[in-house]
Design a protein around this motif. Structure first.
Motif, PDB file in Angstrom:
ATOM      1  N   ASP A 258       0.801  -1.234   0.000  1.00  0.00           N
ATOM      2  CA  ASP A 258       0.000   0.000   0.000  1.00  0.00           C
ATOM      3  C   ASP A 258       0.832   1.281   0.000  1.00  0.00           C
ATOM      4  N   HIS A 259       2.107   1.173   0.349  1.00  0.00           N
ATOM      5  CA  HIS A 259       2.926   2.389   0.453  1.00  0.00           C
ATOM      6  C   HIS A 259       3.495   2.826  -0.897  1.00  0.00           C
ATOM      7  N   ASN A 260       4.326   1.930  -1.467  1.00  0.00           N
ATOM      8  CA  ASN A 260       5.021   2.279  -2.716  1.00  0.00           C
ATOM      9  C   ASN A 260       4.327   1.631  -3.895  1.00  0.00           C
TER      10      ASN A 260
ATOM     11  N   GLY B  95      -5.955  -1.742  -1.123  1.00  0.00           N
ATOM     12  CA  GLY B  95      -6.330  -0.834  -0.043  1.00  0.00           C
ATOM     13  C   GLY B  95      -5.180  -0.600   0.924  1.00  0.00           C
ATOM     14  N   ILE B  96      -5.474   0.198   1.948  1.00  0.00           N
ATOM     15  CA  ILE B  96      -4.471   0.548   2.958  1.00  0.00           C
ATOM     16  C   ILE B  96      -4.515  -0.520   4.056  1.00  0.00           C
ATOM     17  N   CYS B  97      -3.335  -0.965   4.476  1.00  0.00           N
ATOM     18  CA  CYS B  97      -3.250  -2.133   5.360  1.00  0.00           C
ATOM     19  C   CYS B  97      -4.215  -2.072   6.549  1.00  0.00           C
ATOM     20  N   HIS B  98      -4.276  -0.955   7.237  1.00  0.00           N
ATOM     21  CA  HIS B  98      -5.070  -0.926   8.482  1.00  0.00           C
ATOM     22  C   HIS B  98      -6.574  -0.949   8.211  1.00  0.00           C
ATOM     23  N   GLN B  99      -6.993  -0.261   7.154  1.00  0.00           N
ATOM     24  CA  GLN B  99      -8.410  -0.288   6.789  1.00  0.00           C
ATOM     25  C   GLN B  99      -8.793  -1.713   6.376  1.00  0.00           C
TER      26      GLN B  99
ATOM     27  N   SER C 218       4.353  -4.334  11.137  1.00  0.00           N
ATOM     28  CA  SER C 218       5.536  -3.495  10.902  1.00  0.00           C
ATOM     29  C   SER C 218       5.086  -2.145  10.338  1.00  0.00           C
ATOM     30  N   ASP C 219       4.165  -1.550  11.049  1.00  0.00           N
ATOM     31  CA  ASP C 219       3.691  -0.209  10.734  1.00  0.00           C
ATOM     32  C   ASP C 219       3.165   0.392  12.020  1.00  0.00           C
ATOM     33  N   SER C 220       3.521   1.632  12.278  1.00  0.00           N
ATOM     34  CA  SER C 220       3.224   2.197  13.600  1.00  0.00           C
ATOM     35  C   SER C 220       1.733   2.426  13.846  1.00  0.00           C
ATOM     36  N   HIS C 221       0.908   2.392  12.779  1.00  0.00           N
ATOM     37  CA  HIS C 221      -0.524   2.590  13.007  1.00  0.00           C
ATOM     38  C   HIS C 221      -1.309   1.282  13.099  1.00  0.00           C
ATOM     39  N   THR C 222      -0.592   0.207  13.366  1.00  0.00           N
ATOM     40  CA  THR C 222      -1.241  -1.093  13.600  1.00  0.00           C
ATOM     41  C   THR C 222      -2.309  -1.009  14.702  1.00  0.00           C
TER      42      THR C 222
ATOM     43  N   GLY D 207      -8.319  10.882   3.239  1.00  0.00           N
ATOM     44  CA  GLY D 207      -7.942   9.481   3.090  1.00  0.00           C
ATOM     45  C   GLY D 207      -6.957   9.101   4.171  1.00  0.00           C
ATOM     46  N   SER D 208      -6.030   8.195   3.848  1.00  0.00           N
ATOM     47  CA  SER D 208      -5.021   7.636   4.753  1.00  0.00           C
ATOM     48  C   SER D 208      -5.644   6.606   5.679  1.00  0.00           C
ATOM     49  N   CYS D 209      -4.791   5.877   6.408  1.00  0.00           N
ATOM     50  CA  CYS D 209      -5.302   4.831   7.287  1.00  0.00           C
ATOM     51  C   CYS D 209      -6.126   5.403   8.429  1.00  0.00           C
ATOM     52  N   THR D 210      -6.101   6.724   8.618  1.00  0.00           N
ATOM     53  CA  THR D 210      -6.853   7.327   9.723  1.00  0.00           C
ATOM     54  C   THR D 210      -8.310   7.582   9.335  1.00  0.00           C
TER      55      THR D 210
ATOM     56  N   THR E 202      -4.684   3.625  -1.735  1.00  0.00           N
ATOM     57  CA  THR E 202      -3.356   3.407  -1.147  1.00  0.00           C
ATOM     58  C   THR E 202      -3.032   4.554  -0.186  1.00  0.00           C
ATOM     59  N   CYS E 203      -1.853   4.480   0.404  1.00  0.00           N
ATOM     60  CA  CYS E 203      -1.403   5.548   1.312  1.00  0.00           C
ATOM     61  C   CYS E 203      -1.238   6.862   0.555  1.00  0.00           C
ATOM     62  N   GLY E 204      -0.704   6.788  -0.660  1.00  0.00           N
ATOM     63  CA  GLY E 204      -0.597   7.966  -1.534  1.00  0.00           C
ATOM     64  C   GLY E 204       0.086   9.160  -0.901  1.00  0.00           C
TER      65      GLY E 204
ATOM     66  N   CYS F  16      -0.056  10.567   1.840  1.00  0.00           N
ATOM     67  CA  CYS F  16       0.359  10.481   3.246  1.00  0.00           C
ATOM     68  C   CYS F  16       1.841  10.146   3.364  1.00  0.00           C
ATOM     69  N   ILE F  17       2.334   9.365   2.392  1.00  0.00           N
ATOM     70  CA  ILE F  17       3.752   8.975   2.436  1.00  0.00           C
ATOM     71  C   ILE F  17       4.542   9.719   1.359  1.00  0.00           C
ATOM     72  N   GLY F  18       3.948  10.783   0.831  1.00  0.00           N
ATOM     73  CA  GLY F  18       4.656  11.588  -0.167  1.00  0.00           C
ATOM     74  C   GLY F  18       4.691  10.947  -1.544  1.00  0.00           C
TER      75      GLY F  18
ATOM     76  N   PHE G 200      -4.996  13.077   7.642  1.00  0.00           N
ATOM     77  CA  PHE G 200      -3.992  12.074   7.980  1.00  0.00           C
ATOM     78  C   PHE G 200      -3.642  12.142   9.473  1.00  0.00           C
ATOM     79  N   ASN G 201      -2.595  11.402   9.847  1.00  0.00           N
ATOM     80  CA  ASN G 201      -2.221  11.376  11.259  1.00  0.00           C
ATOM     81  C   ASN G 201      -0.889  12.072  11.553  1.00  0.00           C
ATOM     82  N   ARG G 202      -0.170  12.440  10.509  1.00  0.00           N
ATOM     83  CA  ARG G 202       1.154  13.048  10.738  1.00  0.00           C
ATOM     84  C   ARG G 202       1.311  14.294   9.876  1.00  0.00           C
TER      85      ARG G 202
ATOM     86  N   GLY H  59       8.194  18.402   5.801  1.00  0.00           N
ATOM     87  CA  GLY H  59       8.788  17.748   4.629  1.00  0.00           C
ATOM     88  C   GLY H  59       8.165  16.420   4.257  1.00  0.00           C
ATOM     89  N   ARG H  60       7.347  15.812   5.137  1.00  0.00           N
ATOM     90  CA  ARG H  60       6.784  14.482   4.855  1.00  0.00           C
ATOM     91  C   ARG H  60       5.895  14.492   3.601  1.00  0.00           C
ATOM     92  N   SER H  61       5.303  15.649   3.317  1.00  0.00           N
ATOM     93  CA  SER H  61       4.404  15.745   2.155  1.00  0.00           C
ATOM     94  C   SER H  61       5.188  15.764   0.849  1.00  0.00           C
TER      95      SER H  61
HETATM   96 FE1  F3S Z   1      -0.056   4.583   5.024  1.00  0.00          FE
HETATM   97 FE2  F3S Z   1       0.075   6.993   6.032  1.00  0.00          FE
HETATM   98 FE3  F3S Z   1      -1.141   5.119   7.316  1.00  0.00          FE
HETATM   99  S1  F3S Z   1       1.710   5.922   5.022  1.00  0.00           S
HETATM  100  S2  F3S Z   1      -0.251   3.162   6.728  1.00  0.00           S
HETATM  101  S3  F3S Z   1      -1.724   5.942   5.348  1.00  0.00           S
HETATM  102  S4  F3S Z   1       0.198   6.698   8.197  1.00  0.00           S
END
Ligand code: F3S
Length: 638
Positions: free
Chosen positions: A64-66, A98-102, A118-122, A295-298, A356-358, A360-362, A377-379, A383-385
């Motif tokens: 979902d990230h790359n 889809g995004i892992c947590h959703q 292996s993702d901090s939003h588990t 969007g994002s996992c949040t 996907t994360c899109g 959120c992960i730049g 998002f959650n962060r 520069g993260r954008s």
């Molecule tokens: Fe993906 Fe952003 Fe969540 S990179 S897993 S949507 S914090």
């Protein structure tokens, strides 16, 4: 004495240790998840352990990230992930699903189960009553190999929710309120367990918003009870058999209680560049907005995006405002489509992105230079954008949609009447081709490794004497994004440690890697909360590859600390924080590592003869891991 929910799950999964706050416990892990940015390394590590099949009840590998497949690197990694999953009994979720947590919430999370990812939003799965924790990839690999997961027994904080959300306030505002109250350091060593009459008013996706972003508190995890709302969610998702009730005993005890009256909350926003810089939305009225991202996992659930569609219906975005919408899963997308809710999104001028994360992960969607972007998002780290001087504000989907339409921050009192709370449809449309399930026996599956997959290097054991120099001095709140920036070009190198290490601290000090290469080893000196943010273990692996032997800090973030230990870097904390000012880049330091004891204090000496006391909070096992040169050496490579 009765148990709270956290204690109930821990006691039923306890393999070693005592349930006393702070003491190390080993937990049996039922489920694991990985995402592609951390997963390739986790599976390389799992392979190095020489085990045929995962030992968990369920392990899932999400991509979902790359998902941008520009050039061979990402597709090669996805191919490796697909084949290694089939070989070892892991469910595979291809790019775009889809995004892992959703996805995990919708399809696999179970009340009362233990999950590490292996993702901090588990902790998102805590919204459904799982004890779900973010961990380094190596810890996840070990759990897949059947090893217990070690953590210090957390303190359990009761968050009592009273009243009910009103007006434009949402569950995002509950967690933003908590972040403003406690800060990004406020949850270290704690589990936030939600209770009180307000809990029953929140659906599972609303709860998952809170447990997802509880990660920003630095918490071990957050968890909700499993009750009628959980039962309803699992029924709609077609897996009622996974439901079991899980509530705290009446006489359960907690280390502290925080009360939040939901009726008093109003729309909130976290200002740049930290999720705890929380103020009311109305206090920023007038500030112009050039971009919004929902969007994002949040915040990418069906209810989040349906509300968004209802707000945007019959409205047009102003010229110059770019609104991006990323559904959390194909399931969410299909539900929106079946209800005719894609048209209002498109007609408003919004862009529909992949599931996907899109941004959120730049991965695309970077704001314009100095742009103001409101994101669900959650962060919002600097520069993260992908745009260094952009300013990211974290809000709910309702707030993002309203601000996008206005082109600026406005007072929620001017937004009119909010859409009624979204309920699930009685039935969800069936969807096929979501996951690839592994064969019963993966023996004959052919593993495919493209040229981007570089074998793991071996690290040497800790030497008895460290003689090294501070090669980088950084301040407080250094994030894993500072240590290893995200972004398409860099994360595409995640399976190639020598190549990705070239980017370590590249946005903090562009000469750091050169200095490391000219030295045999180096030490990083940091301030408070060093290593907060994501679980990416490359932020420890990269420095270790370059020769970092120790980080000396005022305090450390939980997951990064674990990653440093896993890769044999000494995490040391200054006994006297004022020593931070006495040390500078270039300070030479020596340490007799044979004097290190678990949880003890050791003395380092500078080349000028200054004595610097450093303590560690390492358990006996953690110290043994570092002495062995890291966790893989400790458990034994095959
Ligand atoms: Fe993906 Fe952003 Fe969540 S990179 S897993 S949507 S914090």
């Amino acid at each position: 004495m009765g148990f709270n929910i956290t204690e109930k799950i821990i006691s039923s999964h306890l393999v070693s240790g005592k349930m006393e706050p702070g003491s190390e416990i080993g937990l049996k892990i039922d489920q694991t998840l990985t995402q592609d940015a951390t997963g390739t390394m986790a599976y390389l590590q799992f392979e190095a352990m020489g085990i045929d099949k995962v030992q968990t009840d369920l392990s899932v590998s999400y991509v979902d990230h790359n998902t941008l497949q520009m050039g061979f690197r990402n597709p090669d990694d996805h191919q490796y992930l697909r084949t290694v999953a089939a070989k070892h009994g892991v469910v595979f979720s291809p790019a775009g699903t889809g995004i892992c947590h959703q996805l995990h919430l919708e399809n696999f999370a179970k009340p009362g189960a233990t999950l590490i990812g292996s993702d901090s939003h588990t902790p998102t799965a805590g919204g459904l009553g799982s004890l779900a924790m973010g961990a380094g990839g190596l810890s996840v690999a070990l759990a897949m190999a059947g090893q217990p997961y070690s953590i210090p027994m957390p303190k359990v904080v009761k968050v009592e929710l009273t009243g009910e959300l009103t007006g434009w306030a949402t569950s995002k505002d509950i967690i933003l309120h908590l972040l403003g109250l406690l800060t990004v350091k406020g949850g270290v060593g704690k589990v936030f367990e939600f209770a009180g009459e307000g809990v029953a008013t929140l659906s599972v996706p609303e709860r998952a918003v809170i447990t997802n972003m509880g990660a920003e508190l630095g918490a071990t995890t957050s968890i909700f009870p499993s009750d009628r709302q959980t039962e309803k969610f699992l029924k709609v998702m077609g897996r009622i058999e996974d439901f079991s009730e899980l509530i705290a005993d009446d006489d359960a005890t907690y280390s502290e209680t925080i009360v939040i009256n939901l009726s008093e909350l109003e729309p909130l926003v976290a200002q740049p560049h930290m999720p705890d810089r929380v103020v009311t939305v109305k206090s920023l009225a007038g500030l112009e907005v050039s971009q919004a991202a929902i969007g994002s996992c949040t915040n990418s659930s069906y209810s989040d995006l349906k509300t968004t569609a209802l707000i945007l219906t019959d409205h047009q975005l102003p010229q110059g405002v770019d609104l991006m919408i990323s559904p959390g899963s194909k399931q969410v997308l299909k539900m929106l489509a079946s209800e005719g809710l894609i048209a209002p999104l498109l007609d408003s001028g919004a862009r529909l992105l992949e599931c996907t994360c899109g941004p959120c992960i730049g991965m695309g969607g970077s704001p314009v230079s100095a742009g103001v972007s409101v994101r669900t998002f959650n962060r919002n780290f600097e520069g993260r954008s992908g745009t260094q001087d952009a300013k990211i504000y974290l809000v709910s989907p309702q707030t993002a949609a309203n601000l996008a339409l206005a082109g600026k921050f406005t007072d929620p009192a001017t937004w009119g009447t909010p859409p009624a709370k979204i309920d699930f449809p009685a039935e969800i449309p069936s969807i096929r081709h979501l996951f690839i399930f592994p064969p019963e026996n993966g023996e004959n599956v052919k593993l495919i490794r493209g040229p981007n997959i570089v074998p793991l290097e071996s690290f040497s054991a800790l030497s008895e004497k460290i003689t090294s120099k501070v090669l980088l001095k950084v301040g407080d709140d250094i994030t894993t994004d500072h240590i290893l920036p995200a972004g398409a070009q860099i994360t595409a190198l995640r399976s190639n440690i020598p190549a990705i290490s070239e980017y370590i601290f590249s946005r903090v000090d562009e000469n750091f890697v050169d200095r490391m290469k000219k030295s045999d080893s180096g030490i990083i000196l940091g301030g408070e909360n060093y290593g907060q943010g994501s679980s990416r273990e490359h932020a420890a692996l990269g420095p270790r590859h370059l020769g970092v032997v120790a980080v000396i800090v005022k305090s450390l973030a939980r997951i990064h600390r674990a990653n440093l230990i896993n890769f044999g870097i000494l995490p040391l904390v200054l006994s006297d924080k004022s020593d931070y000012d006495k040390l500078s880049e270039g300070s030479g330091l020596t340490l007799d590592t044979t004097t290190l004891t678990p949880g003890g204090v050791a003395e380092m000496t500078t080349t000028d003869g200054l004595k610097v006391k450093v303590k560690n909070d390492l358990s006996e096992k953690e110290l043994a891991i570092i002495i062995a040169g890291g966790l893989l050496n400790y458990v034994g490579r095959k």
